[in-house]
Write an enzyme that holds these catalytic residues in place. Sequence first.
Site, mmCIF file in Angstrom:
data_model
loop_
_atom_site.group_PDB
_atom_site.id
_atom_site.type_symbol
_atom_site.label_atom_id
_atom_site.label_comp_id
_atom_site.label_asym_id
_atom_site.label_seq_id
_atom_site.Cartn_x
_atom_site.Cartn_y
_atom_site.Cartn_z
ATOM 1 N N ARG A 133 -7.061 15.737 -0.043
ATOM 2 C CA ARG A 133 -5.819 16.508 0.147
ATOM 3 C C ARG A 133 -5.072 16.596 -1.185
ATOM 4 O O ARG A 133 -5.437 15.934 -2.148
ATOM 5 C CB ARG A 133 -4.915 15.763 1.141
ATOM 6 C CG ARG A 133 -4.567 14.375 0.616
ATOM 7 C CD ARG A 133 -3.520 13.642 1.402
ATOM 8 N NE ARG A 133 -3.121 12.423 0.699
ATOM 9 C CZ ARG A 133 -3.755 11.266 0.765
ATOM 10 N NH1 ARG A 133 -4.827 11.124 1.507
ATOM 11 N NH2 ARG A 133 -3.321 10.230 0.082
ATOM 12 N N HIS B 11 0.799 -1.227 0.000
ATOM 13 C CA HIS B 11 0.000 0.000 0.000
ATOM 14 C C HIS B 11 0.829 1.273 0.000
ATOM 15 O O HIS B 11 0.317 2.353 0.230
ATOM 16 C CB HIS B 11 -1.012 0.008 1.153
ATOM 17 C CG HIS B 11 -1.930 -1.177 1.101
ATOM 18 N ND1 HIS B 11 -2.763 -1.415 0.031
ATOM 19 C CD2 HIS B 11 -2.112 -2.203 1.963
ATOM 20 C CE1 HIS B 11 -3.419 -2.533 0.253
ATOM 21 N NE2 HIS B 11 -3.047 -3.033 1.404
#
Length: 500
Positions: free
Chosen positions: A294, A237
């Site tokens: 973000r 990840h």
Amino acid sequence: MRKINKILVANRGEIALRVMRTAKEMGIKTVAVYSEADRNALHVRFADEAVCVGGPKSSESYLRGDVIIQVCKDLGVDAIHPGYGFLSENAGFAKAVEEAGIIFIGPSPAAIELMGSKLAAKAAVAKYNIPMVPGTEEAITDVEEAKQIAQQVGFPILIKASAGGGGKGMRVVEHVGLFEEQMQLAVSEATSAFGDGSVFIEKYIGSPRHIEIQVLGDTHGNIVHLFERECSIQRRHQKVIEEAPSAILTPALREEMGRNAVNVAKACDYVGAGTVEFLLDENMNFYFLEMNTRLQVEHPVTEQITGLDLVKEQILIAEGNALSFRQEDLEIYGHALELRVYAEDPANNFLPDIGKLETYRRPQGLGVRVDDGFEQGMEIPIYYDPMIAKLVTFGKDRQEAIDKMLRAIEEYQITGIETTLPFGAYVLQHEAFVSGDFDTKFIERHFSPEVLERKPDEGADEVAAALAAMLMNKQKPATADAVALASENSTSNWRRNRTR
Ligand code: MV4
């Protein structure tokens, strides 16, 4: 409309510098905050003003929202840019900033909160008919009911934590016999990790590609997409290589995914720069996963292919300006790649290799961009993410961007620590990568330390895995004690470098 004259960047490293460079170009004054470990950091020197906000651990400094807001009040700061990680997706912080009369350069606290819950996000976008992976629409509580749903969906299935994201709190269940146990583990894991035990079920897509769409929304209701980035080359990840555009999207699919991403943004009245994540399966079906509220680490590849400065757009939007372009004005130029250069040893299970940058010379030349936060002679602090730099190349097409990346990797001179540069060179020359025939299982399938022709250290694997897991969790700082303890038990480069 409210003109921003002074920005505080609530971050460190390359992204703090990245944001301040654009602010400076816009005639905006900059304020850096820093921890005791970052006294000599480049972002501190670059800023017009700098304030130490606490100890080396993130929890004592970069996560101290209250202290950071007080600095804004003391120095007459108009706006805070949170960068990525740290406080960037903290709805409570965004709200406190607003309540202090300061502009938060990002979406509303409500949008951050909504997208922070994967289930709430799915429910919110449902009215736009966004394609989603088959599964449950609500948190599952009853094991028997959940089992039935899992059987309808068909195994293997994934149990995901609603409060998770980025792969945290996911469990694959191969068949019904394992379901109950896995569900109980998932619930207790989610409860302790996020304080919210809500989990849901999705059909498991075996070898997906990760495609994400960059969006921009203004305060006047305009939302556009800036095409896709492909981030399928990941390790546990953690993204390693990103590119724009994707090697496999057709113009029609790009248009369709872009339209869906804009609808996801609409569903939460999105303002600012955001990213809508999709999985793409082997039959080119795409599914909405989550939205990141973000600016992302990999935003430079989008900047290279669109010619837009995403930080400048964020600031203009935060001031209340309408977007200066429409969707039909946007076009893709060329191809961009980003390689994340980590202070990790790829030949030794990616063990974080902290130490001193004895030699540090950046590659240069046409189509090469290096976003970093270090200089020769600096130490890589152990408290934060071990990313040294983002090496970005840009060419007229994908092959040219690859050729430039290989040249830039060769030109990059780093000694004193091991880095992921040789690993990058390996991936970029691999037939599967070059042909575009890869997915999120690339590293699992094609990489082992032997391919780098160096022997990994013996016995360090378990420590390496523990350290990597600890250090790669960007929100939670590793403690110096834990790192020291781990190094006691291994013959890592980290240790060897100390005595060199
Ligand atoms: C999945 C999946 C397969 N099926 N969901 C990982 C990150 C998080 N955003 C979602 N992730 C995944 N969700 C279903 N239904 C596989 C992943 C996944 C993955 C996704 C993108 C990039 C790399 C990945 C590596 C492993 C698993």
